[in-house]
Design a protein around this motif. Structure first.
Motif, mmCIF file in Angstrom:
data_model
loop_
_atom_site.group_PDB
_atom_site.id
_atom_site.type_symbol
_atom_site.label_atom_id
_atom_site.label_comp_id
_atom_site.label_asym_id
_atom_site.label_seq_id
_atom_site.Cartn_x
_atom_site.Cartn_y
_atom_site.Cartn_z
ATOM 1 N N GLY A 162 0.578 3.560 2.159
ATOM 2 C CA GLY A 162 0.943 3.771 3.561
ATOM 3 C C GLY A 162 2.181 3.001 3.957
ATOM 4 O O GLY A 162 3.013 3.491 4.727
ATOM 5 N N ALA A 163 2.317 1.779 3.462
ATOM 6 C CA ALA A 163 3.497 0.970 3.783
ATOM 7 C C ALA A 163 4.764 1.624 3.238
ATOM 8 O O ALA A 163 5.822 1.617 3.883
ATOM 9 C CB ALA A 163 3.342 -0.441 3.227
ATOM 10 N N GLU A 202 -2.348 9.787 5.655
ATOM 11 C CA GLU A 202 -2.765 8.511 5.076
ATOM 12 C C GLU A 202 -3.432 7.627 6.126
ATOM 13 O O GLU A 202 -4.410 6.914 5.831
ATOM 14 C CB GLU A 202 -1.546 7.801 4.474
ATOM 15 C CG GLU A 202 -1.862 6.509 3.742
ATOM 16 C CD GLU A 202 -2.599 6.723 2.426
ATOM 17 O OE1 GLU A 202 -3.110 5.718 1.887
ATOM 18 O OE2 GLU A 202 -2.664 7.857 1.939
ATOM 19 N N ALA A 203 -2.938 7.676 7.360
ATOM 20 C CA ALA A 203 -3.489 6.848 8.430
ATOM 21 C C ALA A 203 -4.913 7.248 8.793
ATOM 22 O O ALA A 203 -5.659 6.443 9.351
ATOM 23 C CB ALA A 203 -2.592 6.926 9.665
ATOM 24 N N THR A 232 -2.747 1.423 7.257
ATOM 25 C CA THR A 232 -1.677 2.364 7.604
ATOM 26 C C THR A 232 -1.755 2.738 9.073
ATOM 27 O O THR A 232 -0.727 2.843 9.749
ATOM 28 C CB THR A 232 -1.775 3.630 6.735
ATOM 29 O OG1 THR A 232 -1.701 3.266 5.351
ATOM 30 C CG2 THR A 232 -0.642 4.597 7.055
ATOM 31 N N LEU A 244 5.565 4.612 5.414
ATOM 32 C CA LEU A 244 6.127 4.191 6.696
ATOM 33 C C LEU A 244 7.602 3.855 6.556
ATOM 34 O O LEU A 244 8.413 4.218 7.419
ATOM 35 C CB LEU A 244 5.370 2.990 7.250
ATOM 36 C CG LEU A 244 5.854 2.509 8.625
ATOM 37 C CD1 LEU A 244 5.525 3.540 9.697
ATOM 38 C CD2 LEU A 244 5.260 1.160 8.977
ATOM 39 N N ASP A 255 -6.872 5.201 5.910
ATOM 40 C CA ASP A 255 -6.548 3.808 5.615
ATOM 41 C C ASP A 255 -6.262 3.064 6.919
ATOM 42 O O ASP A 255 -5.283 3.376 7.616
ATOM 43 C CB ASP A 255 -5.331 3.729 4.681
ATOM 44 C CG ASP A 255 -4.980 2.310 4.316
ATOM 45 O OD1 ASP A 255 -5.743 1.678 3.555
ATOM 46 O OD2 ASP A 255 -3.949 1.811 4.809
ATOM 47 N N THR A 277 0.834 -1.190 0.000
ATOM 48 C CA THR A 277 0.000 0.000 0.000
ATOM 49 C C THR A 277 0.877 1.251 0.000
ATOM 50 O O THR A 277 2.076 1.188 0.305
ATOM 51 C CB THR A 277 -0.900 0.058 1.245
ATOM 52 O OG1 THR A 277 -0.075 0.186 2.420
ATOM 53 C CG2 THR A 277 -1.770 -1.182 1.363
ATOM 54 N N LEU A 304 2.333 10.554 6.254
ATOM 55 C CA LEU A 304 2.005 9.285 6.892
ATOM 56 C C LEU A 304 0.803 9.435 7.819
ATOM 57 O O LEU A 304 -0.111 8.602 7.822
ATOM 58 C CB LEU A 304 3.225 8.781 7.675
ATOM 59 C CG LEU A 304 3.074 7.455 8.417
ATOM 60 C CD1 LEU A 304 2.734 6.331 7.455
ATOM 61 C CD2 LEU A 304 4.366 7.137 9.172
#
Length: 205
Positions: A64-65, A117-118, A124, A68, A121, A62, A114
């Motif tokens: 988000g990954a 996005e969290a 995330t 991160l 999602d 993703t 980040l």
């Protein structure tokens, strides 16, 4: 003639090309720095890195990954040393180290992205909890418990709330940018937190 992008044609079970990995991270970092989160996408990262979207998704399932991993690059596994002999010295070291990071515009944009996005999602958000928030809070609690055993701080303090007092102002200033994050801020925040740790709790009734 420009150098072609690194190839990612690895067979099943073989390690992926580290040059491709770094090219993707570099392209993602540059895109965030120049365009911000609003225009950040896997498609644009792939185009800038000269790789396919599949090449990115094999490494990061993703967006988000990927964000991160950008955030974690170069970050110590424990932001707070739980076994530090002095609570004041360790908190001061942590705050100054954090200030140095958040005042780097590139790293600050990665962190803001980040967090953004969290919000949308769940995957995330879970990654942030597992890889960022929980490990640092656990290290902070161990440090505070050690300080209690050394009688540096009161034995009946609300340590979870104290951690919120320590981390909260940093995040608030980072996200809303209403006031500077500098050494003066770190010193005042540290004194406030230490005062709360040493003040006896009022008796109920």
């Amino acid at each position: 003639m420009p150098t072609p992008p690194p190839s990612d044609r690895s067979g099943r079970g073989r390690p992926r090309n580290p040059q491709t990995h770094e090219a993707i991270l570099g392209a993602a970092r540059d895109l965030l720095r120049s365009q911000g989160y609003a225009r950040f996408s896997i498609e644009r990262v792939a185009a800038d890195a000269g790789v396919s979207k599949a090449s990115i998704y094999r490494r990061w399932p993703t967006k988000g990954a990927l964000l991160l991993d950008l955030y974690m690059a170069g970050l110590p596994s424990d932001a707070i040393a739980a076994d530090a002999p002095s609570l004041r010295d360790e908190l001061h070291r942590y705050l100054l180290a954090t200030i140095r990071r958040v005042n780097d515009e590139g790293w600050r944009e990665i962190l803001r992205s980040l967090v953004a996005e969290a919000q949308y999602d769940e995957g995330t958000a879970r990654l942030m909890q597992d890889k960022v928030i929980r490990p640092r809070r656990e290290a902070g609690l161990r440090l505070l418990h050690s300080a209690q055993r050394r009688k540096e701080i009161a034995a009946d303090g609300d340590l979870e709330l104290i951690l919120d007092m320590l981390f909260g102002p940093l995040w608030y200033r980072l996200l809303f940018d209403h006031a500077p994050i500098d050494e003066d801020f770190a010193s005042r925040l540290l004194e406030l937190v230490l005062h709360a740790l040493k003040s006896p709790r009022r008796a109920k009734g």
